[in-house]
Design a protein around this motif. Structure first.
Motif, PDB file in Angstrom:
ATOM      1  N   ARG A 187       5.036 -14.865  -3.522  1.00 15.00           N
ATOM      2  CA  ARG A 187       5.263 -13.729  -4.416  1.00 15.00           C
ATOM      3  C   ARG A 187       5.476 -12.749  -3.552  1.00 15.00           C
ATOM      4  N   LEU A 188       6.164 -12.444  -2.617  1.00 18.28           N
ATOM      5  CA  LEU A 188       6.399 -11.459  -1.556  1.00 18.28           C
ATOM      6  C   LEU A 188       7.276 -10.470  -2.474  1.00 18.28           C
ATOM      7  N   PRO A 189       7.395  -9.198  -1.983  1.00 14.14           N
ATOM      8  CA  PRO A 189       8.290  -8.081  -2.496  1.00 14.14           C
ATOM      9  C   PRO A 189       9.650  -8.417  -1.760  1.00 14.14           C
ATOM     10  N   GLU A 190      10.732  -8.153  -2.384  1.00 18.90           N
ATOM     11  CA  GLU A 190      12.146  -8.332  -1.929  1.00 18.90           C
ATOM     12  C   GLU A 190      12.416  -7.566  -0.947  1.00 18.90           C
ATOM     13  N   LEU A 211       7.033  -2.016   5.676  1.00 22.17           N
ATOM     14  CA  LEU A 211       5.996  -2.158   6.686  1.00 22.17           C
ATOM     15  C   LEU A 211       5.193  -3.747   6.919  1.00 22.17           C
ATOM     16  N   ILE A 212       5.155  -4.114   7.940  1.00 19.40           N
ATOM     17  CA  ILE A 212       4.689  -5.456   8.191  1.00 19.40           C
ATOM     18  C   ILE A 212       3.474  -5.379   9.164  1.00 19.40           C
ATOM     19  N   ILE A 213       2.614  -5.746   8.751  1.00 15.31           N
ATOM     20  CA  ILE A 213       1.146  -5.766   9.704  1.00 15.31           C
ATOM     21  C   ILE A 213       0.787  -7.074  10.136  1.00 15.31           C
ATOM     22  N   ILE A 214       0.700  -7.234  11.229  1.00 13.83           N
ATOM     23  CA  ILE A 214       0.281  -8.724  11.478  1.00 13.83           C
ATOM     24  C   ILE A 214      -0.831  -8.664  12.550  1.00 13.83           C
ATOM     25  N   ASP A 215      -1.994  -9.122  11.975  1.00 12.42           N
ATOM     26  CA  ASP A 215      -3.304  -9.244  12.407  1.00 12.42           C
ATOM     27  C   ASP A 215      -3.695 -10.756  12.396  1.00 12.42           C
ATOM     28  N   GLY A 216      -2.983 -11.605  12.161  1.00  7.97           N
ATOM     29  CA  GLY A 216      -3.340 -12.979  11.937  1.00  7.97           C
ATOM     30  C   GLY A 216      -2.170 -13.901  11.955  1.00  7.97           C
ATOM     31  N   GLY A 256       1.939   8.418  -0.701  1.00  9.74           N
ATOM     32  CA  GLY A 256       3.064   8.054  -1.567  1.00  9.74           C
ATOM     33  C   GLY A 256       2.548   6.960  -2.555  1.00  9.74           C
ATOM     34  N   GLY A 257       1.379   6.343  -2.287  1.00  7.36           N
ATOM     35  CA  GLY A 257       0.875   5.608  -3.372  1.00  7.36           C
ATOM     36  C   GLY A 257       1.597   4.166  -3.573  1.00  7.36           C
ATOM     37  N   GLY A 258       2.216   3.563  -2.139  1.00  4.47           N
ATOM     38  CA  GLY A 258       2.675   2.506  -1.966  1.00  4.47           C
ATOM     39  C   GLY A 258       1.637   1.248  -2.324  1.00  4.47           C
ATOM     40  N   GLN A 259       2.234   0.131  -2.526  1.00  2.00           N
ATOM     41  CA  GLN A 259       1.344  -1.069  -2.725  1.00  2.00           C
ATOM     42  C   GLN A 259       1.248  -2.017  -1.357  1.00  2.00           C
ATOM     43  N   LEU A 260      -0.033  -2.296  -1.089  1.00  3.31           N
ATOM     44  CA  LEU A 260      -0.309  -3.120  -0.090  1.00  3.31           C
ATOM     45  C   LEU A 260      -0.529  -4.660  -0.705  1.00  3.31           C
ATOM     46  N   HIS A 261       0.138  -5.509   0.078  1.00  2.00           N
ATOM     47  CA  HIS A 261      -0.052  -6.878  -0.279  1.00  2.00           C
ATOM     48  C   HIS A 261      -0.682  -7.523   1.016  1.00  2.00           C
ATOM     49  N   SER A 262      -1.920  -8.218   0.825  1.00  2.28           N
ATOM     50  CA  SER A 262      -2.630  -8.622   2.035  1.00  2.28           C
ATOM     51  C   SER A 262      -2.808 -10.072   1.804  1.00  2.28           C
ATOM     52  N   ALA A 300       2.057   7.416   7.127  1.00  4.19           N
ATOM     53  CA  ALA A 300       2.347   8.583   6.733  1.00  4.19           C
ATOM     54  C   ALA A 300       3.951   9.028   7.120  1.00  4.19           C
ATOM     55  N   ARG A 301       4.660   8.411   8.029  1.00  8.36           N
ATOM     56  CA  ARG A 301       6.095   8.889   8.166  1.00  8.36           C
ATOM     57  C   ARG A 301       7.055   8.042   7.194  1.00  8.36           C
ATOM     58  N   LEU A 302       6.586   6.674   6.972  1.00  8.77           N
ATOM     59  CA  LEU A 302       7.533   5.900   6.155  1.00  8.77           C
ATOM     60  C   LEU A 302       7.604   6.304   4.444  1.00  8.77           C
ATOM     61  N   ARG A 303       6.027   6.535   4.190  1.00  2.28           N
ATOM     62  CA  ARG A 303       5.799   6.635   2.862  1.00  2.28           C
ATOM     63  C   ARG A 303       6.348   5.484   2.159  1.00  2.28           C
ATOM     64  N   PRO A 304       5.918   4.054   2.549  1.00  2.00           N
ATOM     65  CA  PRO A 304       6.348   3.000   2.037  1.00  2.00           C
ATOM     66  C   PRO A 304       6.098   2.601   0.617  1.00  2.00           C
ATOM     67  N   ALA A 305       6.927   1.891  -0.023  1.00  5.66           N
ATOM     68  CA  ALA A 305       6.721   1.348  -1.400  1.00  5.66           C
ATOM     69  C   ALA A 305       6.017  -0.020  -1.455  1.00  5.66           C
ATOM     70  N   HIS A 306       6.223  -0.670  -0.024  1.00  7.04           N
ATOM     71  CA  HIS A 306       5.487  -2.110  -0.156  1.00  7.04           C
ATOM     72  C   HIS A 306       5.223  -2.329   1.367  1.00  7.04           C
ATOM     73  N   VAL A 307       3.934  -2.617   1.511  1.00  6.29           N
ATOM     74  CA  VAL A 307       3.294  -2.964   3.018  1.00  6.29           C
ATOM     75  C   VAL A 307       2.849  -4.628   2.867  1.00  6.29           C
TER      76      VAL A 307
END
Length: 430
Positions: free
Chosen positions: A168-171, A175-180, A117-123, A90-97
């Motif tokens: 194929r990571l975004p350049e 936001l980086i979410i680390i749960d593994g 913001g409608g950014g993209q989640l890459h999991s 909500a704070r960042l409105r990130p383009a790529h997570v």
């Protein structure tokens, strides 16, 4: 098995590649045994995913049905960690997570992105079947996620254990979410997530789950040395702890750790660490975060120092005061969230105040009765929660409290009851 289902005490079974490196196998086993022996309190705590009321409130905020996450806890993210994800999106409105370890956090992150913001989640997750099931689960909620199978076949030059085969990571990552991967691969395996830190955008954020565990505390300790341009704070607002890292506004993050990463794999070093663990040093926090009392003392000393600096500035004609308070700009530039001030208080001066970790905010205020106050805001851990506490410093009394990952201190020439009453007007639990 998706994150809609009940899970066992341990994570999904890993299919470990066969290795001929005997010393590595023995070393990794020594680490797992040592951390398993002292880590059982954290594993037991992880069985709780947080209060049901908090989970319902989170789902209501995201406009998701209450049965969207019927089961949390065990090896899944808890409500505290999920709320950090929502707050940062909500704070960042990130383009790529980018998310390492799919599941409950995937649903929450994808929905938060849809709303903000409608950014993209890459999991990425190491279990192919779990990835397929989670993809379908997210599709059931009309969520489009780039979720991929990333087997644990790679090795890091700097960290032990096996790492995700990611492509194929975004350049640039916001936001980086680390749960593994799970600690059963190696207690320090999540340290290899710092291979993504060079891609962090300005003001990008790192969130590490299970951050109160001994292994993750050691990871955080080394990250602080390797990445001096990222401010890391351990937050205790969940059952398992969350490490929040915020990148400062620098042109490039530069690792400054010259250790040879392969040294982590030596049997002798593993045995030495195991000996330390056996003494309980990590369990008492000696190799982890500073104790709360120490952090609180530093925070209160900085608050008192900021007031002294503010009073000195008022006496110097050459020092320009700024009475403009732009909450949004401060939050965007520093990550600091300011409390709502009473409408009849006057802002006299707003300044950045340098601290050892990152800039804090110092605000000079005047109440409706003409009382001169100083409000100090920074990210810190203290014994306080929403209800203010009182501390004495050389220059007078300080009322301090916390809200989320923020800590606040109010100082001024007022007796203790009056200062407490003023603090309660802006503290969340008042």
């Amino acid at each position: 098995m998706t994150s809609r289902e009940l899970t066992g005490f341990l994570s999904l079974n890993e299919s470990e590649p066969v290795t001929d490196d005997l010393s590595r196998r023995v070393s990794d086993m020594a680490w797992r045994l040592a951390f398993g022996a002292i880590g059982w309190p954290w594993l037991l705590a992880s069985l709780s995913g947080g209060r049901k009321a908090d989970k319902r409130a989170l789902l209501d905020e995201l406009k998701l049905p209450h049965d969207a996450l019927p089961h949390l806890g065990s090896w899944k993210a808890d409500v505290g960690f999920l709320r950090h994800i929502v707050r940062e999106i909500a704070r960042l409105r990130p383009a790529h997570v980018v998310e390492l370890g799919a599941g409950a956090s995937s649903l929450i992150a994808a929905r938060a992105l849809q709303l903000h913001g409608g950014g993209q989640l890459h999991s990425f997750d190491q279990h192919g079947g779990f990835v397929d099931a989670t993809r379908q689960w997210l599709a059931d909620h009309a969520l489009d996620v780039d979720i991929r199978h990333a087997p644990l076949t790679h090795e890091s030059a700097d960290w032990p254990g096996r790492w995700y085969a990611i492509d194929r990571l975004p350049e640039q990552i916001d936001l980086i979410i680390i749960d593994g991967p799970p600690w059963s691969v190696h207690p320090l395996v999540r340290g290899a997530a710092d291979s993504l830190f060079a891609r962090l955008s300005p003001h990008g954020v790192v969130l590490l789950d299970d951050a109160a565990r001994p292994g993750e505390r050691l990871v955080a300790r080394r990250w602080r040395k390797r990445w001096p341009h990222i401010d890391f704070r351990l937050m205790h607002d969940g059952t398992k702890g969350t490490l929040v890292g915020r990148r400062r506004d620098m042109s490039q993050p530069v690792a400054n750790d010259n250790e040879a990463g392969r040294g982590w794999r030596h049997v002798g070093r593993a045995a030495a660490i195991a000996a330390l663990l056996a003494t309980g040093w990590i369990g008492r926090g000696a190799l982890g975060e500073f104790p709360q009392a120490a952090q609180a003392s530093t925070f209160l000393d900085e608050a008192a120092a900021s007031r002294r600096a503010g009073l000195l500035r008022q006496q110097m004609a050459s020092q320009v005061e700024s009475a403009k308070l732009d909450d949004a700009e401060i939050r965007r530039s520093t990550g600091i969230v300011l409390p709502r001030l009473p409408a009849n208080w006057q802002v006299r001066d707003v300044q950045l105040f340098p601290t050892a970790d990152s800039p804090a905010i110092a605000i000079a205020l005047t109440t409706e009765k003409g009382e001169q106050l100083s409000l100090f805001a920074d990210r810190a851990e203290t014994p306080a929660e929403g209800q203010p506490l009182i501390a004495e410093r050389r220059d007078g009394t300080v009322a301090y409290w916390e809200a989320g990952d923020m800590a606040y201190a109010l100082t001024g020439k007022a007796d203790t009851p009056r200062l407490m009453a003023l603090a309660e007007r802006i503290a969340p639990a008042a």
